[in-house]
Scaffold this active site. Structure first.
Site, PDB file in Angstrom:
ATOM      1  N   GLY A  47       0.821  -1.209   0.000  1.00 43.79           N
ATOM      2  CA  GLY A  47       0.000   0.000   0.000  1.00 43.79           C
ATOM      3  C   GLY A  47       0.849   1.251   0.000  1.00 43.79           C
ATOM      4  O   GLY A  47       0.677   2.147  -0.844  1.00 43.79           O
ATOM      5  N   ALA A  48       1.796   1.326   0.945  1.00 43.15           N
ATOM      6  CA  ALA A  48       2.650   2.522   1.040  1.00 43.15           C
ATOM      7  C   ALA A  48       3.501   2.681  -0.211  1.00 43.15           C
ATOM      8  O   ALA A  48       3.708   3.802  -0.695  1.00 43.15           O
ATOM      9  CB  ALA A  48       3.530   2.432   2.283  1.00 43.15           C
ATOM     10  N   GLU A 145      -2.943  -6.819   1.382  1.00 45.07           N
ATOM     11  CA  GLU A 145      -2.116  -7.019   2.580  1.00 45.07           C
ATOM     12  C   GLU A 145      -2.804  -6.511   3.845  1.00 45.07           C
ATOM     13  O   GLU A 145      -2.188  -6.478   4.904  1.00 45.07           O
ATOM     14  CB  GLU A 145      -0.753  -6.329   2.415  1.00 45.07           C
ATOM     15  CG  GLU A 145       0.268  -7.215   1.723  1.00 45.07           C
ATOM     16  CD  GLU A 145       1.659  -6.618   1.680  1.00 45.07           C
ATOM     17  OE1 GLU A 145       2.589  -7.397   1.433  1.00 45.07           O
ATOM     18  OE2 GLU A 145       1.831  -5.399   1.884  1.00 45.07           O
ATOM     19  N   ASN A 189      -0.215 -10.449 -11.246  1.00 44.91           N
ATOM     20  CA  ASN A 189       0.888 -11.001 -12.027  1.00 44.91           C
ATOM     21  C   ASN A 189       0.455 -12.416 -12.441  1.00 44.91           C
ATOM     22  O   ASN A 189      -0.662 -12.837 -12.136  1.00 44.91           O
ATOM     23  CB  ASN A 189       2.216 -10.955 -11.266  1.00 44.91           C
ATOM     24  CG  ASN A 189       2.203 -11.825 -10.003  1.00 44.91           C
ATOM     25  OD1 ASN A 189       1.395 -12.755  -9.875  1.00 44.91           O
ATOM     26  ND2 ASN A 189       3.095 -11.531  -9.073  1.00 44.91           N
ATOM     27  N   ASP A 246      16.735  -5.839  -8.294  1.00 42.95           N
ATOM     28  CA  ASP A 246      15.808  -6.224  -7.235  1.00 42.95           C
ATOM     29  C   ASP A 246      14.382  -5.938  -7.725  1.00 42.95           C
ATOM     30  O   ASP A 246      14.014  -4.779  -7.931  1.00 42.95           O
ATOM     31  CB  ASP A 246      16.136  -5.398  -5.969  1.00 42.95           C
ATOM     32  CG  ASP A 246      15.112  -5.600  -4.863  1.00 42.95           C
ATOM     33  OD1 ASP A 246      14.267  -6.501  -4.978  1.00 42.95           O
ATOM     34  OD2 ASP A 246      15.180  -4.842  -3.872  1.00 42.95           O
ATOM     35  N   ALA A 249       8.956  -4.046  -5.403  1.00 44.39           N
ATOM     36  CA  ALA A 249       8.272  -2.773  -5.689  1.00 44.39           C
ATOM     37  C   ALA A 249       8.204  -2.431  -7.176  1.00 44.39           C
ATOM     38  O   ALA A 249       7.699  -1.364  -7.532  1.00 44.39           O
ATOM     39  CB  ALA A 249       8.854  -1.592  -4.902  1.00 44.39           C
ATOM     40  N   ALA A 250       8.684  -3.328  -8.050  1.00 45.35           N
ATOM     41  CA  ALA A 250       8.504  -3.083  -9.488  1.00 45.35           C
ATOM     42  C   ALA A 250       7.001  -3.100  -9.794  1.00 45.35           C
ATOM     43  O   ALA A 250       6.486  -2.216 -10.491  1.00 45.35           O
ATOM     44  CB  ALA A 250       9.242  -4.135 -10.308  1.00 45.35           C
ATOM     45  N   GLY A 251       6.303  -4.092  -9.247  1.00 47.81           N
ATOM     46  CA  GLY A 251       4.849  -4.165  -9.444  1.00 47.81           C
ATOM     47  C   GLY A 251       4.139  -2.975  -8.808  1.00 47.81           C
ATOM     48  O   GLY A 251       3.166  -2.447  -9.359  1.00 47.81           O
ATOM     49  N   ASP A 252       4.629  -2.547  -7.654  1.00 50.12           N
ATOM     50  CA  ASP A 252       3.999  -1.396  -6.977  1.00 50.12           C
ATOM     51  C   ASP A 252       4.192  -0.116  -7.797  1.00 50.12           C
ATOM     52  O   ASP A 252       3.290   0.723  -7.883  1.00 50.12           O
ATOM     53  CB  ASP A 252       4.582  -1.226  -5.571  1.00 50.12           C
ATOM     54  CG  ASP A 252       4.289  -2.428  -4.694  1.00 50.12           C
ATOM     55  OD1 ASP A 252       3.223  -3.055  -4.885  1.00 50.12           O
ATOM     56  OD2 ASP A 252       5.124  -2.756  -3.831  1.00 50.12           O
ATOM     57  N   ALA A 288      12.258   0.645 -11.398  1.00 51.00           N
ATOM     58  CA  ALA A 288      12.294   0.202  -9.992  1.00 51.00           C
ATOM     59  C   ALA A 288      13.125  -1.068  -9.848  1.00 51.00           C
ATOM     60  O   ALA A 288      13.822  -1.261  -8.844  1.00 51.00           O
ATOM     61  CB  ALA A 288      10.875  -0.023  -9.475  1.00 51.00           C
ATOM     62  N   GLY A 293      15.830  -2.277  -2.872  1.00 51.64           N
ATOM     63  CA  GLY A 293      14.885  -1.821  -1.848  1.00 51.64           C
ATOM     64  C   GLY A 293      13.557  -1.434  -2.471  1.00 51.64           C
ATOM     65  O   GLY A 293      13.469  -1.181  -3.683  1.00 51.64           O
TER      66      GLY A 293
HETATM   67  O1  RIB Z   1       5.553  -5.370  -3.153  1.00 52.77           O
HETATM   68  C1  RIB Z   1       6.701  -5.290  -2.362  1.00 52.77           C
HETATM   69  C2  RIB Z   1       6.338  -5.211  -0.915  1.00 52.77           C
HETATM   70  O2  RIB Z   1       5.747  -6.432  -0.524  1.00 52.77           O
HETATM   71  C3  RIB Z   1       7.488  -5.028   0.016  1.00 52.77           C
HETATM   72  O3  RIB Z   1       7.801  -3.673   0.237  1.00 52.77           O
HETATM   73  C4  RIB Z   1       7.057  -5.754   1.285  1.00 52.77           C
HETATM   74  O4  RIB Z   1       6.851  -4.933   2.378  1.00 52.77           O
HETATM   75  C5  RIB Z   1       5.788  -6.504   0.886  1.00 52.77           C
HETATM   76  O5  RIB Z   1       4.673  -5.873   1.332  1.00 52.77           O
END
Ligand code: RIB
Length: 313
Positions: A47-48, A145, A189, A246, A249-252, A288, A293
């Site tokens: 979410g964040a 989540e 995905n 890494d 967070a690519a999907g985020d 990303a 990270g």
């Molecule tokens: O999508 C990546 C995230 O999944 C990470 O930042 C981790 O906290 C999990 O929630």
């Protein structure tokens, strides 16, 4: 992103985690102890991450979620604020803040274990108390989540106000049919799509989700790009080739980008996703993946535009 300069407003209802990341040559086998090549601790949580991604891409973003009453929770709030995200919708719970243990292998692929902690304390009542934020948004962004009843509560409020709902069904779990009917866009995905649809094929799986009442399905295919399917048909857009460090967070980043592309500054929204939209989201995700990270890796609008310009020159 938008035809004029005023900002779009996106509300995210979702998780916040503190990520403990180890970079390894390979992932450990059962019972094995390995020495990491490097380690970082960074703000995360789907979410964040998506909230920060949309904010870095120029949107006005509000976050509804839950943090612990610990120093990590306070730091999570400050971090959102420093990223320009309105954090007034954060509940302070008695539980410790959410944590994730992330292992990265030499290909940049990861395994993630999440301890939800405070995220589990997000209630439908807290979501309802922040309902005005959802109702006045150009888009609501959701993941899985946080407790499902809070996700459903947020989606119902958005649908009641005509606000488009984008659900990133991660981590995947069986979902009630009502949630699919409330979603304008769902972005699994391949693994998540298999679990949600019960079939192997991407197009067949996407068609099954459309049959459940979703407006459009966007499947993220990692190094193969992404595919969009709606009632008009489907199209795919290839990924940008990058050296992945890494995938976290690519999907985020992809989802944050999609939310910004679906909203217009005047509050109107588009339900039609274009190949240009997917290319923009693929670029955000690819960038990303080149950095370590979760939140440290999420690109800004200038970085995404510059990346696309260089790749299309
Ligand atoms: O999508 C990546 C995230 O999944 C990470 O930042 C981790 O906290 C999990 O929630």
């Amino acid at each position: 992103m938008n035809s004029n300069d005023s900002k779009i407003t996106i509300t995210v209802v979702g998780s916040l985690n503190y990520d403990l990341v180890c970079v390894l040559d390979r992932l450990p086998a059962l019972g094995e102890t390995l020495t990491a090549r490097s380690h970082v601790a960074a703000f995360g949580g789907k979410g964040a991450n998506q909230a920060v991604a949309a904010a870095r891409l120029g949107a006005e973003v509000r976050m509804i979620g839950a943090v612990g009453s610990d120093p990590t929770g306070q730091a999570m709030r400050r971090n959102l604020e420093e990223n320009g995200v309105d954090a007034t919708g954060l509940l302070v719970a008695a539980d410790p803040s959410g944590t994730a243990m992330i292992n990265i292998d030499a290909n940049g692929d990861n395994t993630i274990i999440v301890y939800p902690g405070a995220n589990a304390a997000l209630t439908p009542d807290w979501v309802a108390a922040n309902g005005d934020a959802i109702r006045s948004s150009s888009c609501l962004m959701l993941q899985l989540e946080t407790p499902l009843d809070s996700v459903l509560a947020a989606a119902r409020i958005a649908r009641g106000a005509g606000v488009p709902v984008l659900l990133n069904p991660a981590p995947a779990r069986p979902l009630p049919d009502e949630l699919f009917r409330l979603c304008d866009v769902v972005t699994p995905n391949e693994t998540e799509l298999r679990l949600l649809s019960g079939v192997e094929g991407v197009e067949e799986g996407a068609r099954i989700l459309l049959g459940k009442g979703v407006g459009a399905v966007v499947v993220t295919l990692g190094g193969k790009g992404s595919l969009c399917m709606d009632e008009r048909g489907s199209f795919a857009v290839p990924s940008y080739e990058v050296r992945a460090m890494d995938a976290t967070a690519a999907g985020d980043s992809f989802n944050g980008a999609l939310a910004t592309r679906l909203s217009d500054a005047d509050g109107a929204h588009r339900s039609r996703i274009s190949a240009d939209d997917l290319a923009f989201c693929n670029a955000a995700g690819a960038l990303a993946a080149t950095r370590l990270g979760a939140q440290p890796s999420i690109p800004t609008l200038a970085e995404v535009n510059d990346f696309i310009a260089r790749r299309t020159a």
